[in-house]
Design a protein around this motif. Structure first.
Motif, PDB file in Angstrom:
ATOM      1  N   LEU A 165      45.507  34.338  33.752  1.00 49.43           N
ATOM      2  CA  LEU A 165      44.462  35.302  33.406  1.00 49.43           C
ATOM      3  C   LEU A 165      45.092  36.556  32.843  1.00 49.43           C
ATOM      4  O   LEU A 165      45.681  37.342  33.561  1.00 49.43           O
ATOM      5  CB  LEU A 165      43.633  35.636  34.642  1.00 49.43           C
ATOM      6  N   THR A 166      44.997  36.766  31.516  1.00 49.13           N
ATOM      7  CA  THR A 166      45.586  37.932  30.875  1.00 49.13           C
ATOM      8  C   THR A 166      44.562  38.773  30.137  1.00 49.13           C
ATOM      9  O   THR A 166      44.897  39.807  29.590  1.00 49.13           O
ATOM     10  CB  THR A 166      46.668  37.495  29.868  1.00 49.13           C
ATOM     11  N   SER A 167      43.332  38.325  30.093  1.00 54.59           N
ATOM     12  CA  SER A 167      42.292  39.115  29.431  1.00 54.59           C
ATOM     13  C   SER A 167      40.958  38.796  30.075  1.00 54.59           C
ATOM     14  O   SER A 167      40.823  37.848  30.844  1.00 54.59           O
ATOM     15  CB  SER A 167      42.238  38.807  27.921  1.00 54.59           C
ATOM     16  N   GLU A 168      39.956  39.594  29.747  1.00 51.26           N
ATOM     17  CA  GLU A 168      38.650  39.407  30.361  1.00 51.26           C
ATOM     18  C   GLU A 168      37.986  38.110  29.913  1.00 51.26           C
ATOM     19  O   GLU A 168      37.079  37.612  30.565  1.00 51.26           O
ATOM     20  CB  GLU A 168      37.743  40.589  30.027  1.00 51.26           C
ATOM     21  N   ASP A 169      38.443  37.544  28.779  1.00 51.38           N
ATOM     22  CA  ASP A 169      37.841  36.307  28.279  1.00 51.38           C
ATOM     23  C   ASP A 169      38.579  35.071  28.783  1.00 51.38           C
ATOM     24  O   ASP A 169      38.205  33.957  28.436  1.00 51.38           O
ATOM     25  CB  ASP A 169      37.833  36.304  26.738  1.00 51.38           C
ATOM     26  N   SER A 170      39.642  35.244  29.553  1.00 45.79           N
ATOM     27  CA  SER A 170      40.417  34.111  30.009  1.00 45.79           C
ATOM     28  C   SER A 170      39.713  33.401  31.153  1.00 45.79           C
ATOM     29  O   SER A 170      38.782  33.914  31.753  1.00 45.79           O
ATOM     30  CB  SER A 170      41.818  34.559  30.449  1.00 45.79           C
ATOM     31  N   ALA A 171      40.172  32.204  31.457  1.00 48.19           N
ATOM     32  CA  ALA A 171      39.625  31.421  32.561  1.00 48.19           C
ATOM     33  C   ALA A 171      40.765  30.846  33.360  1.00 48.19           C
ATOM     34  O   ALA A 171      41.798  30.489  32.812  1.00 48.19           O
ATOM     35  CB  ALA A 171      38.726  30.300  32.033  1.00 48.19           C
ATOM     36  N   ILE A 172      40.569  30.779  34.668  1.00 46.05           N
ATOM     37  CA  ILE A 172      41.626  30.253  35.517  1.00 46.05           C
ATOM     38  C   ILE A 172      41.572  28.736  35.581  1.00 46.05           C
ATOM     39  O   ILE A 172      42.469  28.118  36.153  1.00 46.05           O
ATOM     40  CB  ILE A 172      41.527  30.841  36.927  1.00 46.05           C
ATOM     41  N   SER A 173      40.537  28.109  35.041  1.00 45.77           N
ATOM     42  CA  SER A 173      40.459  26.657  34.946  1.00 45.77           C
ATOM     43  C   SER A 173      39.786  26.294  33.629  1.00 45.77           C
ATOM     44  O   SER A 173      38.908  27.007  33.144  1.00 45.77           O
ATOM     45  CB  SER A 173      39.686  26.065  36.128  1.00 45.77           C
ATOM     46  N   LEU A 174      40.201  25.169  33.054  1.00 47.47           N
ATOM     47  CA  LEU A 174      39.648  24.700  31.788  1.00 47.47           C
ATOM     48  C   LEU A 174      39.293  23.222  31.928  1.00 47.47           C
ATOM     49  O   LEU A 174      39.916  22.485  32.696  1.00 47.47           O
ATOM     50  CB  LEU A 174      40.650  24.880  30.644  1.00 47.47           C
ATOM     51  N   LEU A 227      52.676  43.800  41.852  1.00 47.59           N
ATOM     52  CA  LEU A 227      51.876  43.437  43.021  1.00 47.59           C
ATOM     53  C   LEU A 227      50.608  42.694  42.619  1.00 47.59           C
ATOM     54  O   LEU A 227      50.177  41.761  43.308  1.00 47.59           O
ATOM     55  CB  LEU A 227      51.516  44.699  43.813  1.00 47.59           C
ATOM     56  N   LEU A 228      50.009  43.095  41.498  1.00 45.60           N
ATOM     57  CA  LEU A 228      48.798  42.426  41.024  1.00 45.60           C
ATOM     58  C   LEU A 228      49.092  40.978  40.645  1.00 45.60           C
ATOM     59  O   LEU A 228      48.331  40.064  40.992  1.00 45.60           O
ATOM     60  CB  LEU A 228      48.224  43.184  39.823  1.00 45.60           C
ATOM     61  N   LYS A 229      50.197  40.723  39.943  1.00 49.66           N
ATOM     62  CA  LYS A 229      50.553  39.357  39.561  1.00 49.66           C
ATOM     63  C   LYS A 229      50.833  38.504  40.796  1.00 49.66           C
ATOM     64  O   LYS A 229      50.448  37.332  40.852  1.00 49.66           O
ATOM     65  CB  LYS A 229      51.769  39.368  38.635  1.00 49.66           C
ATOM     66  N   VAL A 276      39.898  43.645  37.603  1.00 49.10           N
ATOM     67  CA  VAL A 276      38.673  43.389  38.360  1.00 49.10           C
ATOM     68  C   VAL A 276      38.087  42.022  38.027  1.00 49.10           C
ATOM     69  O   VAL A 276      37.818  41.220  38.934  1.00 49.10           O
ATOM     70  CB  VAL A 276      37.651  44.521  38.122  1.00 49.10           C
ATOM     71  N   PRO A 277      37.854  41.680  36.733  1.00 48.95           N
ATOM     72  CA  PRO A 277      37.293  40.338  36.470  1.00 48.95           C
ATOM     73  C   PRO A 277      38.212  39.208  36.900  1.00 48.95           C
ATOM     74  O   PRO A 277      37.745  38.154  37.342  1.00 48.95           O
ATOM     75  CB  PRO A 277      37.077  40.333  34.948  1.00 48.95           C
ATOM     76  N   SER A 278      39.527  39.408  36.801  1.00 49.09           N
ATOM     77  CA  SER A 278      40.444  38.343  37.200  1.00 49.09           C
ATOM     78  C   SER A 278      40.411  38.123  38.702  1.00 49.09           C
ATOM     79  O   SER A 278      40.356  36.985  39.178  1.00 49.09           O
ATOM     80  CB  SER A 278      41.864  38.670  36.744  1.00 49.09           C
ATOM     81  N   LEU A 279      40.424  39.216  39.476  1.00 48.10           N
ATOM     82  CA  LEU A 279      40.372  39.068  40.927  1.00 48.10           C
ATOM     83  C   LEU A 279      39.036  38.487  41.377  1.00 48.10           C
ATOM     84  O   LEU A 279      38.975  37.668  42.305  1.00 48.10           O
ATOM     85  CB  LEU A 279      40.617  40.418  41.603  1.00 48.10           C
ATOM     86  N   LEU A 280      37.960  38.886  40.725  1.00 49.72           N
ATOM     87  CA  LEU A 280      36.660  38.307  41.053  1.00 49.72           C
ATOM     88  C   LEU A 280      36.630  36.810  40.747  1.00 49.72           C
ATOM     89  O   LEU A 280      36.086  36.010  41.527  1.00 49.72           O
ATOM     90  CB  LEU A 280      35.554  39.022  40.266  1.00 49.72           C
ATOM     91  N   ALA A 281      37.222  36.423  39.605  1.00 46.71           N
ATOM     92  CA  ALA A 281      37.261  34.999  39.250  1.00 46.71           C
ATOM     93  C   ALA A 281      38.094  34.212  40.248  1.00 46.71           C
ATOM     94  O   ALA A 281      37.725  33.091  40.633  1.00 46.71           O
ATOM     95  CB  ALA A 281      37.814  34.824  37.834  1.00 46.71           C
ATOM     96  N   GLU A 282      39.235  34.778  40.663  1.00 43.58           N
ATOM     97  CA  GLU A 282      40.078  34.090  41.646  1.00 43.58           C
ATOM     98  C   GLU A 282      39.339  33.934  42.970  1.00 43.58           C
ATOM     99  O   GLU A 282      39.378  32.863  43.601  1.00 43.58           O
ATOM    100  CB  GLU A 282      41.374  34.869  41.858  1.00 43.58           C
ATOM    101  N   ALA A 283      38.683  35.005  43.429  1.00 38.46           N
ATOM    102  CA  ALA A 283      37.954  34.934  44.700  1.00 38.46           C
ATOM    103  C   ALA A 283      36.800  33.941  44.619  1.00 38.46           C
ATOM    104  O   ALA A 283      36.564  33.164  45.554  1.00 38.46           O
ATOM    105  CB  ALA A 283      37.443  36.315  45.080  1.00 38.46           C
ATOM    106  N   GLU A 284      36.070  33.954  43.500  1.00 40.62           N
ATOM    107  CA  GLU A 284      34.965  33.012  43.355  1.00 40.62           C
ATOM    108  C   GLU A 284      35.463  31.575  43.314  1.00 40.62           C
ATOM    109  O   GLU A 284      34.790  30.659  43.794  1.00 40.62           O
ATOM    110  CB  GLU A 284      34.172  33.345  42.085  1.00 40.62           C
ATOM    111  N   ASN A 285      36.652  31.367  42.753  1.00 40.82           N
ATOM    112  CA  ASN A 285      37.208  30.017  42.715  1.00 40.82           C
ATOM    113  C   ASN A 285      37.522  29.522  44.120  1.00 40.82           C
ATOM    114  O   ASN A 285      37.288  28.349  44.456  1.00 40.82           O
ATOM    115  CB  ASN A 285      38.469  29.996  41.852  1.00 40.82           C
TER     116      ASN A 285
END
Length: 509
Positions: free
Chosen positions: A37-46, A193-195, A292-301
């Motif tokens: 996840l490097t941008s707001e349009d990225s996805a952690i799964s495809l 720390l974020l990574k 924020v969007p990346s952490l939210l996506a990870e938590a939702e996953n």
């Protein structure tokens, strides 16, 4: 760390296997570009189709740049990376095709390379990390103490310090700010720390997935009832939530999903990204902006993973309920059929309907009430003599090292070699083929070649034999042993080469 543990880890870890891969640079580059996840349009799964398309585009870019790698089909590489433990393949509940996401092993390998490369191109800061350690330890002392006097004194000291700073600023004192080097140092510490935080979510997902597998295996046990399956799953889920990782994750979700916390965090990020001292750090700034969007996506996953556990439970319970309902419906249908036949036979023969018609109920199955209280009975006493069993730990370690040192056969490359060699000459014996590619795994590789010959329709003459030489390495002693083995005469032929060039994976029988 112990030598045995280190050797076992280096020989069996998928992370180390990825770092040692022949084309590690290209594999890591593709996985990082598509699934990190490097941008707001990225996805952690495809999805499989999307990742397959991305890999096709990546292969074309490599060919345009002059790299002669990744010449196979995208499906082949996705399958190999999944088998190697670098990609996790799963089927979401709302999707009809499989999806992929990085495993924790791929996350560790990518993080290791990112940290190693970034250390060469930026300053090595120590002051911010020291302050972070001190602040963390101080917060630990304050937060773990229940002494009211100590907590009150700490708050009073903080209030006095804040009052002194306020009075100094009102009195016209010069405001002390961070040096640009200190700003950059603290900024990179936060990015690191974020990574690390983003990669740690895989461990939580793996734990919930492990629970789902245990529930599925338990459901296959015919002796276990639905109540036992449900109880075991809920107990395992509660145990995860009570562990340190689960408690920390629940607190993380409660904080991050708060609208007020999100608003404050976004405002802080916007202010940080406008600092002149880090204006040239475009990659790190983009990473923080997507925080924020990346952490939210990870938590939702992770939450979806727990949802998949609940769906697994429902499917298991529903499948058993469905089987009971279907059996009852079949019995009722049989009763209707027999009644219809009886009515038809009596009407045609004008015989009276039998006066006694009933059902035969199997009462051998015991029916008991859950509220029944049986009489007390003494527990059974077993007279079992205790036998002492001593474990030879040295032998166990040697066997464990041998097990961890086993290598997998590269079926795709072996079949490709057969295809390449038979293009140059019509027939080739196995002994001649081994001259092009000497065995790397050991004697078991000969079994693999014979398995390929059997599956693909090549000639195996059990009456004739030939002798081959195999060199094996002993991981315990570090020495090499040469053995001579007589095997059936195996001949690979171009005429028997499968028309479909898609490489199939075989397994030795």
């Amino acid at each position: 760390m112990e030598i045995e543990r280190l050797i076992t880890f280096l020989e069996s870890s998928p992370t180390v296997r990825l770092l040692r891969a022949d084309q590690v640079a290209f594999v890591v580059c593709f996985l990082r570009r598509t699934l990190k996840l490097t941008s707001e349009d990225s996805a952690i799964s495809l999805s499989h189709e999307e990742l397959q398309h991305q890999l096709s585009v990546f292969q074309e870019e490599l060919r345009d740049d002059g790299y002669d790698v990744f010449s196979g089909s995208p499906d082949r590489y996705l399958r190999e990376w999944s088998d190697a433990g670098w990609l996790r393949r799963f089927l979401p509940a709302e999707a009809s095709s499989p999806h992929y996401q990085l495993t924790r092993y791929a996350e560790d390998a990518i993080g290791f390379l990112e940290n190693s490369i970034s250390r060469e191109s930026r300053m090595v800061g120590t002051e911010s990390r020291l302050r972070l350690v001190i602040d963390t330890l101080s917060d630990l002392v304050r937060g773990s103490s229940s002494d009211r006097d100590l907590r009150l004194q700490t708050l009073l000291n903080q209030r006095d310090d804040l009052n002194r700073q306020i009075d100094a600023i009102r009195g016209g004192a010069e405001i002390e700010t961070y040096h640009p080097a200190q700003v950059r140092e603290r900024f990179h510490t936060a990015v690191d720390l974020l990574k690390t935080l983003q990669g740690d979510f895989r461990a939580v997902e793996d734990r919930f997935e492990e629970i789902a597998r245990e529930v599925t295996r338990g459901a296959l046990d015919v002796d276990r009832g639905r109540g036992d399956i449900l109880s075991g799953a809920l107990d395992a889920e509660d145990l995860v939530k009570q562990q340190d990782e689960g408690v920390s994750f629940d607190a993380f979700v409660a904080f991050l999903f708060s609208p007020q916390a999100q608003a404050r965090l976004r405002e802080t990020i916007n202010e940080v990204t406008r600092l002149e001292a880090i204006a040239d750090q475009r990659g790190a700034i983009d990473h923080v902006r997507a925080m924020v969007p990346s952490l939210l996506a990870e938590a939702e996953n992770v939450l979806r993973q727990t949802g998949r556990l609940s769906q697994t439970l429902r499917r298991l319970l529903d499948s058993q309920s469905t089987s009971h309902r279907k059996r009852t419906a079949d019995v009722l249908q049989d009763i209707r059929t027999l009644a219809a036949r009886l009515k038809q036979s009596t009407s045609q023969t004008e015989t009276p309907v039998p006066s006694e018609i009933g059902l035969q109920v199997d009462t051998s199955l015991g029916v008991s009430s859950p509220f029944a209280r049986p009489f007390w009975a003494p527990a059974a006493v077993f007279d079992v003599s205790v036998e002492t069993n001593e474990i030879d730990w040295e032998t166990a370690k040697r066997q464990a090292r041998k097990l961890s040192g086993l290598k997998r056969l590269q079926w795709d490359r072996m079949r490709e070699l057969v295809h390449q060699v038979t293009d140059l000459q019509t027939n080739i014996k196995l002994s001649e083929l081994l001259e092009h590619r000497p065995p790397k795994v050991g004697v078991i590789e000969l079994v693999g070649w014979m398995q390929i010959a059997h599956e693909d329709g090549h000639e195996i003459d059990a009456e004739a034999t030939e002798q081959v030489t195999v060199t094996t390495d002993d991981p315990l002693t570090g020495t090499s042993n040469t053995v001579h083995i007589r095997i059936p005469l195996v001949t690979f032929s171009k005429l028997h080469q499968p028309e479909n060039e898609t490489v199939r994976k075989g397994k030795p029988r």
